[in-house]
Design a protein around this motif. Structure first.
Motif, PDB file in Angstrom:
ATOM      1  N   ILE A 188       0.837  -1.201   0.000  1.00  0.00           N
ATOM      2  CA  ILE A 188       0.000   0.000   0.000  1.00  0.00           C
ATOM      3  C   ILE A 188       0.872   1.251   0.000  1.00  0.00           C
ATOM      4  O   ILE A 188       1.780   1.389   0.830  1.00  0.00           O
ATOM      5  N   LEU A 189       0.591   2.144  -0.939  1.00  0.00           N
ATOM      6  CA  LEU A 189       1.224   3.458  -0.968  1.00  0.00           C
ATOM      7  C   LEU A 189       0.391   4.400  -0.092  1.00  0.00           C
ATOM      8  O   LEU A 189      -0.819   4.528  -0.295  1.00  0.00           O
ATOM      9  N   VAL A 190       1.031   5.039   0.886  1.00  0.00           N
ATOM     10  CA  VAL A 190       0.314   5.949   1.779  1.00  0.00           C
ATOM     11  C   VAL A 190       0.990   7.313   1.760  1.00  0.00           C
ATOM     12  O   VAL A 190       2.156   7.449   1.353  1.00  0.00           O
ATOM     13  N   GLY A 191       0.273   8.314   2.206  1.00  0.00           N
ATOM     14  CA  GLY A 191       0.877   9.635   2.300  1.00  0.00           C
ATOM     15  C   GLY A 191      -0.043  10.620   2.985  1.00  0.00           C
ATOM     16  O   GLY A 191      -1.253  10.392   3.097  1.00  0.00           O
ATOM     17  N   PHE A 192       0.548  11.710   3.486  1.00  0.00           N
ATOM     18  CA  PHE A 192      -0.239  12.817   4.020  1.00  0.00           C
ATOM     19  C   PHE A 192       0.427  14.132   3.633  1.00  0.00           C
ATOM     20  O   PHE A 192       1.625  14.181   3.324  1.00  0.00           O
ATOM     21  N   VAL A 193      -0.365  15.200   3.645  1.00  0.00           N
ATOM     22  CA  VAL A 193       0.104  16.526   3.247  1.00  0.00           C
ATOM     23  C   VAL A 193      -0.014  17.464   4.437  1.00  0.00           C
ATOM     24  O   VAL A 193      -1.046  17.504   5.106  1.00  0.00           O
ATOM     25  N   THR A 194       1.051  18.211   4.700  1.00  0.00           N
ATOM     26  CA  THR A 194       1.041  19.137   5.827  1.00  0.00           C
ATOM     27  C   THR A 194       0.238  20.396   5.484  1.00  0.00           C
ATOM     28  O   THR A 194      -0.067  20.669   4.320  1.00  0.00           O
ATOM     29  N   LEU A 211       4.200   0.750   1.913  1.00  0.00           N
ATOM     30  CA  LEU A 211       4.125  -0.152   3.058  1.00  0.00           C
ATOM     31  C   LEU A 211       3.874  -1.589   2.608  1.00  0.00           C
ATOM     32  O   LEU A 211       3.078  -1.833   1.703  1.00  0.00           O
ATOM     33  N   ASN A 212       4.538  -2.512   3.275  1.00  0.00           N
ATOM     34  CA  ASN A 212       4.346  -3.942   3.044  1.00  0.00           C
ATOM     35  C   ASN A 212       3.865  -4.612   4.333  1.00  0.00           C
ATOM     36  O   ASN A 212       3.661  -3.945   5.353  1.00  0.00           O
ATOM     37  N   LEU A 213       3.709  -5.912   4.275  1.00  0.00           N
ATOM     38  CA  LEU A 213       3.203  -6.687   5.407  1.00  0.00           C
ATOM     39  C   LEU A 213       3.925  -6.321   6.705  1.00  0.00           C
ATOM     40  O   LEU A 213       5.151  -6.356   6.778  1.00  0.00           O
ATOM     41  N   GLY A 214       3.145  -5.944   7.717  1.00  0.00           N
ATOM     42  CA  GLY A 214       3.706  -5.639   9.027  1.00  0.00           C
ATOM     43  C   GLY A 214       4.183  -4.221   9.208  1.00  0.00           C
ATOM     44  O   GLY A 214       4.531  -3.815  10.332  1.00  0.00           O
TER      45      GLY A 214
END
Length: 216
Positions: free
Chosen positions: A125-131, A142-145
């Motif tokens: 899963i590709l994740v992200g946030f913007v300030t 992100l991968n398993l765990g």
């Protein structure tokens, strides 16, 4: 006199900070939809403690995959908040299961009341946030765990970049974190936001704005 005023302001500020999301003074306050109750805590009435059972603190079903075919973004969030688990009332936590089809997306959104801690159980899963301004993107695959945290109130997303289904679980620091999905809120509000406002805000032709509003 000025010193007295400053001390008073500081005292008030300290009181307000201390009063934010305080720790409960009772062991629990199981939520109940009963307006005859005499105790109203954090938006919910409290069930009589003598009538509370273990089932008030129990939820079953997070082992069941969510329906990822029910929407265009091909993802599903199963949220266990205070409305589904009454024993969460006043405890300041909730939980969610996130299911993704290949290339399924949990679109950019915010939780106004909550920080989110995500752990991947299956897939990539590709994740992200913007300030807040300046708008800097923090992103990670992100991968398993793997675990990733999204700070309270910031716009964030999760995107399955793999060719198989993906699953993640999220802990949230609120019994009712709420969610504002950016595209839905901007283009799908009821009543709709004025066309001129959106056209100017996004530097788009009005016809494009009308098209986007129809999608939501």
């Amino acid at each position: 006199m000025m010193k007295v005023v400053i001390v008073a302001i500081l005292a008030l500020a300290t009181t307000l900070v201390s009063a934010y999301d305080p720790s409960p003074l009772q062991d629990f306050c199981v939520a109940i939809n009963n307006t005859d109750s005499a105790v109203f805590v954090n938006g919910k009435f409290c069930k009589d403690p003598t009538l509370v059972t273990a089932n008030d603190f129990f939820f079953s079903g997070l082992n069941i995959p969510g329906n990822i075919a029910a929407n265009k973004v091909e993802s599903n969030v199963t949220l266990v908040n205070v409305d589904k688990l009454p024993g969460l009332n006043t405890l300041g936590v909730s939980l969610a299961r996130l299911d993704f089809a290949p290339y399924g997306l949990n679109p950019p959104h915010t939780h106004p009341h909550s920080t989110e801690l995500l752990v991947v159980i299956e897939g990539t899963i590709l994740v992200g946030f913007v300030t807040s301004n300046p708008n800097k993107l923090f992103t990670k695959v992100l991968n398993l765990g793997d675990v990733f945290v999204f700070p309270i109130g910031l716009i964030h997303f999760q995107f399955n970049i793999g060719q198989t289904n993906a699953v993640a679980f999220a802990g949230l620091s609120s019994q009712n974190p709420r969610v504002i999905t950016i595209a839905n809120a901007v283009f799908g509000s009821n009543p709709p936001i004025n066309l001129d406002v959106l056209a100017k805000a996004f530097l788009l032709d009005k016809n494009v704005v009308e098209y986007l509003q129809k999608q939501f």
